[in-house]
Design an enzyme around this catalytic site. Structure first.
Site: not given
Length: 421
Positions: A294, A309, A305, A178, A298, A302, A242, A322, A284, A200
């Protein structure tokens, strides 16, 4: 950094607004943002020191302000193998380095040696390399290593590699017992300027990228610029995607700097890379500090993206890097912005040229010869930003500003048709 300076002249006088699910809202950079290092000599001097090597290269530090979970991003050369880099981390008897078969021969022993000054036992587990391995079976290899070695909840994980290693190590750290501490040691440009920063963590699912994961912050991020010297040209270009995104969404001064230095970046110029990494992390870090999970702001990170994606999933993970998907995706998102009346042709052409000069594709691939746009739409409806089946795109709402908004399927189809090979 000057805490109360605007991020760029384009946004200096505009109040910020939060996102809502019911209306397109613009995420605006305003008071509290870090000032641009473009006009200062500080970053250039740091880059020059880094190029010279030695202790002086231990120059830049960017803070992620998240209360009791705040941490630093260390940027310089010679950091990875220096035991001082890892002082002050959570105490434990064991550490586990998670890396891949490409990075391990280059840097695993140097990191293991440095960590031996702080941990009685330093273990190493080596994963297969590539986006196609960012899945449950590979993630379980990390858990196998932890459990087979009897690692306890104080064990510190170190992610040594690019975005895939960082995302999976972070997810493993978030899940094992955990939650155990972890440290990002990114060795690719893409990971240093984006994926290692902000917490993330995820793995892919065949139906969507990064769909299974958690927000879980590292204890520290160590960006050793020396590792960029071993990057293949294609990987370096992928990382530049990026870097480039930060200009259109937040800092047009930075975009102007990139226009003038993209050739130096591709050539591996140390001072240029030092500046690009630091400025990207500054932007960032500020965004994440305002919106860690997000909920609104935030999402601007993206940009490109949603299309990108779809390209990665449609082509099969690993066929396009990517950053390559993001490069073409930014051109497509800019064209969507133009067709929405938010930017002009001059802006979209300027961005397209910059992406192309970075060595990235500027046209998307054909994912379905029978209905290419339909296939893009199908894949984008699985995007994490979609709500109720409605795709929400990050668009440029004037240079240096970004917004989230939906777009009619017919308009998206027209964009895909215009921007694909």
């Amino acid at each position: 950094m000057t805490a109360d300076a605007p991020i760029s002249r384009d946004t200096a006088d505009r109040p910020s607004r939060s996102f809502t699910s019911s209306a397109p809202e613009t995420a605006r950079a305003s008071s509290g943002l870090p000032s641009s290092a473009v006009t200062s000599a500080a970053t250039a001097a740091a880059g020059a020191s880094a190029a010279a090597g030695g202790a002086a290269a231990r120059a830049a530090r960017v803070e992620i302000a998240l209360g009791d979970r705040s941490y630093g991003i260390e940027i310089g050369s010679g950091l990875l193998g220096d035991a001082r880099t890892y002082a002050g981390l959570p105490r434990a008897s064991r550490a586990l380095i998670v890396t891949n078969e490409t990075v391990a021969p280059l840097y695993a022993e140097a990191l293991r040696s440095a960590l031996s000054a702080h941990y009685s036992e330093v273990l190493v587990t080596v994963l297969p390399d590539g986006e196609e391995h960012k899945d449950w079976p590979t993630l379980n290899r990390i858990f196998d290593a932890l459990l087979s070695q009897g690692c306890d909840r104080k064990t510190v994980l170190f992610a040594l590699g690019g975005g895939v290693v960082g995302d999976m190590t972070g997810f493993a750290a978030a899940s094992y017992m955990r939650g155990v501490p972890f440290v990002q040691v990114p060795t690719t440009l893409l990971a240093q300027v984006d994926s290692s920063v902000g917490g993330k963590t995820a793995i892919n699912h065949p139906l969507g990228k990064n769909m299974i994961g958690a927000f879980y912050q590292p204890q520290r991020v160590v960006c050793d610029l020396s590792t960029l010297a071993t990057l293949p040209a294609r990987e370096l270009s992928a990382g530049l995607a990026e870097v480039i995104k930060y200009g259109p969404i937040a800092d047009m001064d930075f975009m102007a700097w990139l226009d003038g230095h993209v050739d130096a970046l591709r050539a591996g110029d140390h001072a240029a890379l030092a500046h690009a990494v630091r400025r990207s992390c500054e932007i960032k870090a500020w965004v994440v500090g305002q919106d860690e999970r997000e909920a609104g702001l935030r999402a601007i990170l993206n940009f490109g993206h949603t299309f990108g994606h779809a390209i990665e999933a449609g082509m099969g993970y690993g066929v396009w890097l990517h950053g390559e998907g993001v490069g073409a995706g930014m051109v497509m998102a800019a064209e969507l912005s133009r067709r929405l009346g938010l930017v002009d042709v001059a802006f979209t052409e300027r961005l397209r040229r910059l992406v192309e000069r970075a060595g990235l594709p500027v046209r998307g691939p054909v994912l379905d010869a029978a209905d290419n746009a339909g296939r893009y739409l199908e894949l984008m409806r699985v995007d994490k930003k979609a709500e109720g089946g409605e795709i929400r795109f990050v668009v440029i709402d004037g240079p240096g500003r970004a917004a989230m908004r939906p777009a009619p399927d017919a308009l998206v189809r027209a964009v895909v048709d215009a921007c694909c090979a």
